[in-house]
Design a protein around this motif. Structure first.
Motif, PDB file in Angstrom:
ATOM      1  N   ARG A 180       0.739  -1.248   0.013  1.00 44.95           N
ATOM      2  CA  ARG A 180       0.076   0.061  -0.094  1.00 44.95           C
ATOM      3  C   ARG A 180       0.822   1.350   0.046  1.00 44.95           C
ATOM      4  O   ARG A 180       0.327   2.285  -0.354  1.00 44.95           O
ATOM      5  N   TYR A 181       2.033   1.019   0.578  1.00 33.60           N
ATOM      6  CA  TYR A 181       3.243   2.263   0.484  1.00 33.60           C
ATOM      7  C   TYR A 181       4.123   2.166  -0.632  1.00 33.60           C
ATOM      8  O   TYR A 181       5.140   2.956  -0.699  1.00 33.60           O
ATOM      9  N   ARG A 182       3.687   1.615  -1.719  1.00 27.62           N
ATOM     10  CA  ARG A 182       4.498   1.280  -2.624  1.00 27.62           C
ATOM     11  C   ARG A 182       5.028   2.704  -3.480  1.00 27.62           C
ATOM     12  O   ARG A 182       6.111   2.688  -4.122  1.00 27.62           O
ATOM     13  N   SER A 242      12.326  -0.853   6.328  1.00 26.17           N
ATOM     14  CA  SER A 242      11.911  -0.601   7.661  1.00 26.17           C
ATOM     15  C   SER A 242      10.858   0.888   7.657  1.00 26.17           C
ATOM     16  O   SER A 242      10.320   1.102   8.649  1.00 26.17           O
ATOM     17  N   LYS A 243      10.960   1.698   6.586  1.00 29.36           N
ATOM     18  CA  LYS A 243      10.286   2.737   6.645  1.00 29.36           C
ATOM     19  C   LYS A 243       8.631   2.429   6.737  1.00 29.36           C
ATOM     20  O   LYS A 243       7.961   3.203   7.467  1.00 29.36           O
ATOM     21  N   THR A 244       8.393   1.323   6.440  1.00 26.92           N
ATOM     22  CA  THR A 244       6.936   0.919   6.420  1.00 26.92           C
ATOM     23  C   THR A 244       6.396   0.624   7.811  1.00 26.92           C
ATOM     24  O   THR A 244       5.303   1.003   8.104  1.00 26.92           O
ATOM     25  N   LEU A 245       7.348   0.495   8.634  1.00 25.50           N
ATOM     26  CA  LEU A 245       7.062   0.444   9.975  1.00 25.50           C
ATOM     27  C   LEU A 245       6.401   1.850  10.591  1.00 25.50           C
ATOM     28  O   LEU A 245       5.336   2.074  11.287  1.00 25.50           O
ATOM     29  N   ALA A 246       7.262   2.948  10.029  1.00 24.92           N
ATOM     30  CA  ALA A 246       6.772   4.295  10.387  1.00 24.92           C
ATOM     31  C   ALA A 246       5.465   4.642   9.788  1.00 24.92           C
ATOM     32  O   ALA A 246       4.459   5.187  10.325  1.00 24.92           O
ATOM     33  N   ASP A 287      12.938   7.034  11.271  1.00 22.63           N
ATOM     34  CA  ASP A 287      12.947   8.445  11.371  1.00 22.63           C
ATOM     35  C   ASP A 287      12.875   8.727   9.803  1.00 22.63           C
ATOM     36  O   ASP A 287      12.212   9.862   9.766  1.00 22.63           O
ATOM     37  N   LYS A 288      13.443   8.366   9.028  1.00 23.73           N
ATOM     38  CA  LYS A 288      13.373   8.706   7.564  1.00 23.73           C
ATOM     39  C   LYS A 288      11.956   8.535   7.155  1.00 23.73           C
ATOM     40  O   LYS A 288      11.598   9.568   6.457  1.00 23.73           O
ATOM     41  N   GLY A 289      11.274   7.602   7.528  1.00 27.36           N
ATOM     42  CA  GLY A 289       9.669   7.391   7.183  1.00 27.36           C
ATOM     43  C   GLY A 289       8.915   8.640   7.818  1.00 27.36           C
ATOM     44  O   GLY A 289       7.945   9.192   6.903  1.00 27.36           O
ATOM     45  N   PHE A 290       9.217   8.834   8.994  1.00 25.48           N
ATOM     46  CA  PHE A 290       8.223  10.050   9.649  1.00 25.48           C
ATOM     47  C   PHE A 290       8.596  11.327   8.840  1.00 25.48           C
ATOM     48  O   PHE A 290       7.754  12.134   8.802  1.00 25.48           O
ATOM     49  N   GLN A 291       9.916  11.669   8.626  1.00 27.97           N
ATOM     50  CA  GLN A 291      10.087  12.849   7.760  1.00 27.97           C
ATOM     51  C   GLN A 291       9.594  12.981   6.415  1.00 27.97           C
ATOM     52  O   GLN A 291       9.119  13.995   6.186  1.00 27.97           O
TER      53      GLN A 291
END
Ligand SMILES: *Cc1c(COP(=O)(O)O)cnc(C)c1O
Ligand SMILES: [Zn+2]
Length: 419
Positions: free
Chosen positions: A67-69, A226-230, A259-263
């Motif tokens: 869903r985040y592709r 790991s960004k998908t966790l964010a 952190d990268k994902g949140f940003q």
């Protein structure tokens, strides 16, 4: 730029991913199986051109990480390709644990429910797509245990050979889970850092030709998983960032990518820009990042691991310095707890929330409790603690068994004091 549906996937095999970029000096490279900068040896990571991404696009996608592709370096048609399709694991509202620790709002992101029962399926899913694009035929890794299982399973499903490397003496469940999928599992007589060194040698040798090491030469792609966790945590909180989050540290990759994902979510306007604090968690028996934090150093002194939290037992964590930066920048910290506290915290989480964590989840929950005890976390702030693996993989860590064994009669049950 939005990607046209008619564009051949060979052109946009990395979706919004446009280049590799050096984390230290910013030098850019093409998207290839390269992991270190030629100029400064800094780690490379994927850079993007996202275009417009909306909550609605994401919400209408599949119930897994794809869903985040539009935020990941994967082919546009990724949802059709054979992959383990991990993700969208529960964000458990932990009211009973919150009451016990004194929090107003606490959630457990329980990643034990992924296909091979740890968060590693997320990172492997992205690495598999890169391996496919680069034409690798064998998937490999240096693993503290969970990664080996995730690679074995993903290789089986996606049609790769596999050969994974683990330190000797891992938990039986992790060895079986790595081996059952039919690939090669090689135990190295040494610790994880020895395994990792050996793998680096293999990559430079003709023997390793055609091999995609998910966490070495494919590391820039792997890390993005790991960004998908964010993303999930934010979406599951109703498109909001948590104010505090406790993340386990092995190499430190997961923490830096959350952190990268949140940003990214902030930059894309998918969540409100509000401050969040990131807390890193290690076991005392392998706590090089927490030690550096305590001593105010910005270099990591490698250690020899000795802890039951084997999934986190990396004595020389590659992303350690970046973890320190992030903890500092966000007003968090990096903490450690001893093995006894890890076991205690596994029980606490099980007893209050019905979540059976592996030792890594005992580390994060133990650190959460320590932070409360020492008054160094805000119990009024919305907080998330990660459980990244399944307790069934580290059964020997907890000493739990039957309350009593009795004959099948009411008299015996009563006599044993159980009625
Ligand atoms: C690998 C792993 C982590 C984190 O690893 P990083 O190298 O820091 O990204 C966390 N928990 C579990 C259970 C793991 O297997
Ligand atoms: Zn560089």
């Amino acid at each position: 730029m939005a990607i046209a549906a008619t564009e051949p996937t060979s052109v946009r095999s990395f979706g919004p991913g446009t280049a590799l970029s050096c984390r230290e000096c910013g030098q850019r490279y093409e998207l290839t199986p390269k992991f270190a900068c030629e100029f400064c040896f800094g780690p490379l990571e994927v850079a993007y051109d996202f275009g417009t991404v909306t909550r609605e696009d994401i919400e209408s996608g599949p119930n897994n990480i794809w869903r985040y592709r539009s935020l990941l370096p994967v082919p546009t048609n990724v949802a059709e390709l054979p992959n383990m399709n991990p993700g969208l694991t529960p964000l458990v509202r932990a009211d009973r644990l919150a009451a016990e620790l004194g929090f107003d709002s606490l959630h457990v992101k329980d990643d034990s429910g992924n296909p091979t029962h740890s968060f590693k399926d997320r990172v492997v899913a992205i690495a598999v797509e890169a391996a496919r694009t680069f034409g690798f035929t064998t998937l490999s890794c240096s693993s503290t245990g969970n990664l080996a299982g995730a690679v074995g399973a993903a290789a089986a499903r996606a049609g790769f050979e596999s050969c994974v490397f683990i330190p000797a003496g891992l938990e039986e469940a992790k060895v079986v889970m790595a081996a059952v999928y039919g690939g090669k599992v090689v135990a190295i007589d040494g610790n994880y850092d020895d395994v990792n060194r050996f793998c680096s040698e293999l990559i430079g040798d003709p023997i390793g030709e055609g091999w995609g090491f998910v966490n070495v030469n494919l590391r820039p792609y792997y890390g993005e998983g790991s960004k998908t966790l964010a993303y999930e945590i934010a979406e599951q909180l109703g498109w909001r960032l948590p104010e505090q989050i406790i993340i386990p540290i092995a190499s430190g990759s997961q923490l830096t990518k959350i952190d990268k994902g949140f940003q990214e979510l902030i930059k894309l306007g998918l969540v409100e820009d509000r401050p969040y604090r990131i807390f890193g968690a290690q076991a005392t028996g392998c706590s090089p990042v927490a030690r550096a934090w305590e001593q105010g150093h910005d270099v990591i002194q490698p250690v020899k691991p000795d802890t039951i939290a084997k999934s986190l037992a990396i004595g020389n964590p590659a992303d350690g310095p970046y973890v320190l930066d992030i903890a500092k920048r966000t007003g968090g910290s990096v903490e450690h707890v001893g093995d006894d506290e890890v076991v205690d915290a596994i029980r606490l989480l099980a007893r209050t929330e019905g979540v059976f964590a592996e030792t890594a989840g005992g580390v994060t929950t133990g650190v959460l409790r320590k932070l409360v005890r020492e008054g160094r976390i805000d119990t009024k702030a919305e907080t998330v603690v990660l459980n990244t693996g399944d307790g069934l993989k580290t059964l020997n860590a907890v000493d739990a068994g039957v309350t009593a064994t009795v004959k099948p009669s009411l008299a015996a049950f009563t006599a044993a004091g159980l009625a």
